[in-house]
Design a protein around this motif. Sequence first.
Motif, PDB file in Angstrom:
ATOM      1  N   GLY A 658       7.097 -26.235   1.134  1.00 31.70           N
ATOM      2  CA  GLY A 658       5.767 -26.953   1.442  1.00 31.70           C
ATOM      3  C   GLY A 658       4.626 -25.700   1.688  1.00 31.70           C
ATOM      4  N   ARG A 659       5.048 -24.537   1.735  1.00 28.95           N
ATOM      5  CA  ARG A 659       4.356 -23.642   2.177  1.00 28.95           C
ATOM      6  C   ARG A 659       4.417 -22.092   1.270  1.00 28.95           C
ATOM      7  NH1 ARG A 659       4.595 -26.601   6.425  1.00 28.95           N
ATOM      8  NH2 ARG A 659       2.988 -26.552   8.130  1.00 28.95           N
ATOM      9  N   LEU A 660       3.121 -21.508   1.312  1.00 28.09           N
ATOM     10  CA  LEU A 660       3.199 -20.318   0.353  1.00 28.09           C
ATOM     11  C   LEU A 660       2.488 -19.357   1.468  1.00 28.09           C
ATOM     12  CD1 LEU A 660       3.268 -19.090  -2.285  1.00 28.09           C
ATOM     13  CD2 LEU A 660       0.751 -19.420  -2.595  1.00 28.09           C
ATOM     14  N   HIS A 661       3.273 -18.116   1.639  1.00 24.96           N
ATOM     15  CA  HIS A 661       2.986 -16.865   2.611  1.00 24.96           C
ATOM     16  C   HIS A 661       2.451 -15.943   1.761  1.00 24.96           C
ATOM     17  CE1 HIS A 661       4.620 -19.855   5.532  1.00 24.96           C
ATOM     18  NE2 HIS A 661       5.727 -19.804   4.785  1.00 24.96           N
ATOM     19  N   CYS A 662       1.439 -15.371   2.108  1.00 25.17           N
ATOM     20  CA  CYS A 662       0.900 -14.233   1.422  1.00 25.17           C
ATOM     21  C   CYS A 662       0.869 -13.105   2.579  1.00 25.17           C
ATOM     22  CB  CYS A 662      -0.455 -14.225   0.906  1.00 25.17           C
ATOM     23  SG  CYS A 662      -1.296 -12.904   0.367  1.00 25.17           S
ATOM     24  N   HIS A 663       1.944 -12.179   2.500  1.00 23.23           N
ATOM     25  CA  HIS A 663       2.109 -10.899   3.290  1.00 23.23           C
ATOM     26  C   HIS A 663       1.077 -10.013   2.886  1.00 23.23           C
ATOM     27  CE1 HIS A 663       5.739 -12.575   5.269  1.00 23.23           C
ATOM     28  NE2 HIS A 663       5.865 -13.269   4.059  1.00 23.23           N
ATOM     29  N   CYS A 689      -2.412 -22.146  -6.681  1.00 21.24           N
ATOM     30  CA  CYS A 689      -1.943 -23.226  -6.315  1.00 21.24           C
ATOM     31  C   CYS A 689      -2.492 -24.397  -6.842  1.00 21.24           C
ATOM     32  CB  CYS A 689      -2.035 -23.307  -4.660  1.00 21.24           C
ATOM     33  SG  CYS A 689      -3.817 -23.165  -4.132  1.00 21.24           S
ATOM     34  N   ALA A 690      -1.594 -25.518  -7.446  1.00 18.45           N
ATOM     35  CA  ALA A 690      -2.121 -26.487  -8.286  1.00 18.45           C
ATOM     36  C   ALA A 690      -2.962 -27.314  -7.638  1.00 18.45           C
ATOM     37  CB  ALA A 690      -0.698 -27.035  -8.761  1.00 18.45           C
ATOM     38  N   LYS A 691      -3.019 -27.521  -6.419  1.00 20.19           N
ATOM     39  CA  LYS A 691      -3.810 -28.495  -5.979  1.00 20.19           C
ATOM     40  C   LYS A 691      -4.665 -27.707  -4.676  1.00 20.19           C
ATOM     41  CE  LYS A 691      -1.407 -32.788  -6.808  1.00 20.19           C
ATOM     42  NZ  LYS A 691      -0.486 -33.722  -6.338  1.00 20.19           N
ATOM     43  N   PRO A 692      -5.732 -28.110  -4.137  1.00 17.84           N
ATOM     44  CA  PRO A 692      -6.448 -27.669  -2.986  1.00 17.84           C
ATOM     45  C   PRO A 692      -5.542 -27.611  -1.794  1.00 17.84           C
ATOM     46  CG  PRO A 692      -7.846 -29.133  -3.880  1.00 17.84           C
ATOM     47  CD  PRO A 692      -6.665 -29.293  -4.884  1.00 17.84           C
ATOM     48  N   PRO A 693      -5.055 -26.448  -1.044  1.00 15.20           N
ATOM     49  CA  PRO A 693      -4.386 -26.517   0.014  1.00 15.20           C
ATOM     50  C   PRO A 693      -4.755 -27.267   1.075  1.00 15.20           C
ATOM     51  CG  PRO A 693      -5.098 -24.488  -0.016  1.00 15.20           C
ATOM     52  CD  PRO A 693      -5.623 -25.126  -1.211  1.00 15.20           C
ATOM     53  N   ARG A 694      -4.034 -27.858   1.959  1.00 17.98           N
ATOM     54  CA  ARG A 694      -4.312 -28.769   3.182  1.00 17.98           C
ATOM     55  C   ARG A 694      -4.911 -27.758   4.186  1.00 17.98           C
ATOM     56  NH1 ARG A 694       0.703 -31.415   2.369  1.00 17.98           N
ATOM     57  NH2 ARG A 694       0.437 -33.588   1.487  1.00 17.98           N
ATOM     58  N   ALA A 695      -4.591 -26.647   4.314  1.00 15.10           N
ATOM     59  CA  ALA A 695      -4.858 -25.958   5.030  1.00 15.10           C
ATOM     60  C   ALA A 695      -4.544 -24.485   5.183  1.00 15.10           C
ATOM     61  CB  ALA A 695      -4.486 -26.109   6.793  1.00 15.10           C
ATOM     62  N   VAL A 696      -5.299 -23.267   5.568  1.00  9.86           N
ATOM     63  CA  VAL A 696      -4.930 -21.802   5.300  1.00  9.86           C
ATOM     64  C   VAL A 696      -5.061 -21.183   6.740  1.00  9.86           C
ATOM     65  CG1 VAL A 696      -5.358 -19.526   4.340  1.00  9.86           C
ATOM     66  CG2 VAL A 696      -5.546 -21.802   2.915  1.00  9.86           C
ATOM     67  N   ARG A 697      -3.821 -20.744   7.118  1.00  9.06           N
ATOM     68  CA  ARG A 697      -3.907 -20.157   8.679  1.00  9.06           C
ATOM     69  C   ARG A 697      -3.512 -18.544   8.292  1.00  9.06           C
ATOM     70  NH1 ARG A 697      -5.492 -23.143  12.695  1.00  9.06           N
ATOM     71  NH2 ARG A 697      -5.104 -25.729  12.314  1.00  9.06           N
ATOM     72  N   GLN A 698      -4.312 -17.885   9.207  1.00  7.57           N
ATOM     73  CA  GLN A 698      -3.953 -16.441   9.370  1.00  7.57           C
ATOM     74  C   GLN A 698      -3.024 -16.237  10.707  1.00  7.57           C
ATOM     75  OE1 GLN A 698      -7.364 -14.068  10.836  1.00  7.57           O
ATOM     76  NE2 GLN A 698      -6.395 -12.114   9.581  1.00  7.57           N
ATOM     77  N   ALA A 699      -1.758 -15.714  10.426  1.00  8.72           N
ATOM     78  CA  ALA A 699      -0.768 -15.687  11.632  1.00  8.72           C
ATOM     79  C   ALA A 699      -1.230 -14.949  12.652  1.00  8.72           C
ATOM     80  CB  ALA A 699       0.355 -15.056  10.988  1.00  8.72           C
ATOM     81  N   ASP A 725      -0.227  -8.620   8.385  1.00  8.85           N
ATOM     82  CA  ASP A 725      -0.566 -10.107   8.831  1.00  8.85           C
ATOM     83  C   ASP A 725      -0.002 -10.850   7.461  1.00  8.85           C
ATOM     84  OD1 ASP A 725      -1.735 -12.205  10.180  1.00  8.85           O
ATOM     85  OD2 ASP A 725      -3.711 -11.265  10.234  1.00  8.85           O
ATOM     86  N   VAL A 726      -0.206 -12.242   7.752  1.00 10.89           N
ATOM     87  CA  VAL A 726       0.345 -13.103   6.773  1.00 10.89           C
ATOM     88  C   VAL A 726      -0.565 -14.415   6.854  1.00 10.89           C
ATOM     89  CG1 VAL A 726       2.177 -14.874   6.243  1.00 10.89           C
ATOM     90  CG2 VAL A 726       2.768 -12.534   7.629  1.00 10.89           C
TER      91      VAL A 726
END
Length: 732
Positions: A658-663, A689-699, A725-726
């Motif tokens: 359910g999550r994608l993480h960009c390091h 990502c196929a659909k708009p993500p629900r949220a994007v957070r910076q770790a 960062d992630v």
Amino acid sequence: MAPPPAAGVAFEPGLSALHPNAATPTGGFPNMSITVTRDWLNRRHRTLHMTIRDIDCATFDVAQTIELFQRWKVSLFSFFAGGYITTYPTNLPWQRMAPGLNGRDLCGEIIDAARKAGIITFPMIDLGEIPLEVAERNPDWVGRKADGSFYMKTDGIATACPLGGYIRECSIELLRELTGRYEIDGIKWGGASYGGVPGVCHCEHCRQRFAQDTGGSLPDKRSPEYEEWRYGILRETVRYLAEAVHQCAPIPVMGNLVWRLGRGQEVDDLCRSQDFVQVEVQTRTWNIQDDDSPASWDRFSTPIETTRYVSNLTRRPPWVVASTFLAWPWRRVAVPHAEQKLYLAQIAANGGSPMANLTTGSPLQHPDPRSFSAIEELYNFMADHAGVYDGDVSAARVAIVYDADSAALARRQNRLERGFLIEIQGAEDALDRAHIPYDLIPSAGLATADSRRYACLVLPAAEALSDEACAAVERLAACGVGVVALGAPATRDAAGSLRPSPLLALLGAGTIGDPQPFLRSSPHLGPSQAYLKHDGRHPIVAGIECPLIAVAGYWHPVTPKAGMAIPVRRGAAFRLFPEGLSRADQPDPDEPMALVRDEPTVRTVYYPFQWGYALSRVSHPDNDLLLTNAVQWAARDDVAAQLKGLSDVRLSLRATPGRLHCHLVNTTGRRRYLTEFAPVSDFTVRLACAKPPRAVRQASSGAALPFDWSSGWAAIHVPRLVDYDVLSLELA
């Protein structure tokens, strides 16, 4: 609390995944019933290794050390327990008990304190070095030179033979003593425990075994036949020691592999013998014991390369160990904070468990603690965001294929650096600079690869690619996986003999000829210059504004098949000096330098020249674009991530359910040793990502970041990146 062994949970040692989608266990040990808890086995750990010297034992403060590890949020560590340094009161007469112990059970104290603190421990055994007095009493345990003398590691320490009783029989005695005395989470074998001498071992064990296995006599010097036999003994020893642990206790075993891509025997089957795999990226400089040779450096991205490759050989995250000191040979001076943090962060960002090697006892005993703050910062970050790491998998859509047979052929022909590594590492660097996430996978895994896993395969310098691997590439290409090939793929067998390439038809070539130099110097012309020329229209040359591309190295004449696009051709080489006569006197020969196949289901790009060598000589962005454009086009733009500029920001894409993480690892402005960070600000990362993500957070900040979504891509604005960062996307 660290989990003790629990009944009823099966433990399967030796699992392997040569490809991320491979789910069939290989290896394993028959007739064994092993039960340990699973919850910590597959986690990503924050790890340390402590080399406890004999002089450290008397003043080693266990309570303060464990308290420090808790502050650093260490989840697992290994430490010297048995062998040539023994940190407990052993009853085995052949063990060298550390002189500073004076009856103290330092090993037991460490295990008990760590367990109370909830930290997992792996006592380490090193049986590769034999104290000289023990060796003299048991000479059949020692590696021998041709004259019968011992191979010596250093004054007072002899080198063990892997077939001798020290490694074989004594290992069982030691394991029984340790597992019978302590409640142990796991056992780690020091790399020297697998034995091996710098030359040919002429001990009686090796004489008899070599004759039995090969029918011949030991050579005076190492030969290819001896190396192959020796590697077989290494594999056997690794497996023997793993099975020895399992026979003594239901605990996992970890082996330490000293390995560098392409430069030695392969680690694939060694990884399958272990429950956990530790691999070293310790070396930063090559200055050992020599005051005359020029200094050389390992690539700063070595942790990326090693972690990405080894993580494809085992389902459990590999432990990737980096020194806290200036390796090599300076063990007392620390790596600066910035370099240490980013070196370890590259491991964390690519699927590994970072391990910092503490070389001088407890951190409290170190003369130079300057790298410790980097460990504390990174490990606290990982602990605070454990959900980013545990159970994650690579989400890269591109794979660089590493072929062990081609590497071995290049080593035998003394062209490993110039003819092989320069191509594969050039591809890694170009994709890193372009922020195209990629995996580094073994060619052996292609046969079981799922065609849905990758959008593009890159084949650099795969000259000895097997028929099985070629058939797998053809199968994947027929299913829509793009292929980008460099050089002369699959044109030689494992022995180096020329053969018809089974890949040429796929790549759009009918025949291929012997390599020819781009830069033809002659007594008449003197030094020359050479160029590729392009049509400016095809997507693989997009962004290359000049119609000429500087080039060097060797190229292969190829005959294109009908229907192939040829957007890049060879221009005529001409004189360099004098400048007033620096012009082409002959028409361009126009040989194909790029064959492009574009069909509804098949897309391939073939560059029949040394692209990586040319890149190393020219170091121009246009040469980068030849590869990165080809990858993007062959993948039909399915490259998972996009980031303009900031070529020294290293990007890795991982996923959890359910999550994608960009390091993002910011190596901007790096100068070895890196002593400070160069923050970058206000940039945009685009993630598929196929659909708009629900949220994007910076770790690092915990902030929700603004983003735009369009046509399957989320464009995320990043206000600032300091070091590591992630960005985590909660997928719809």
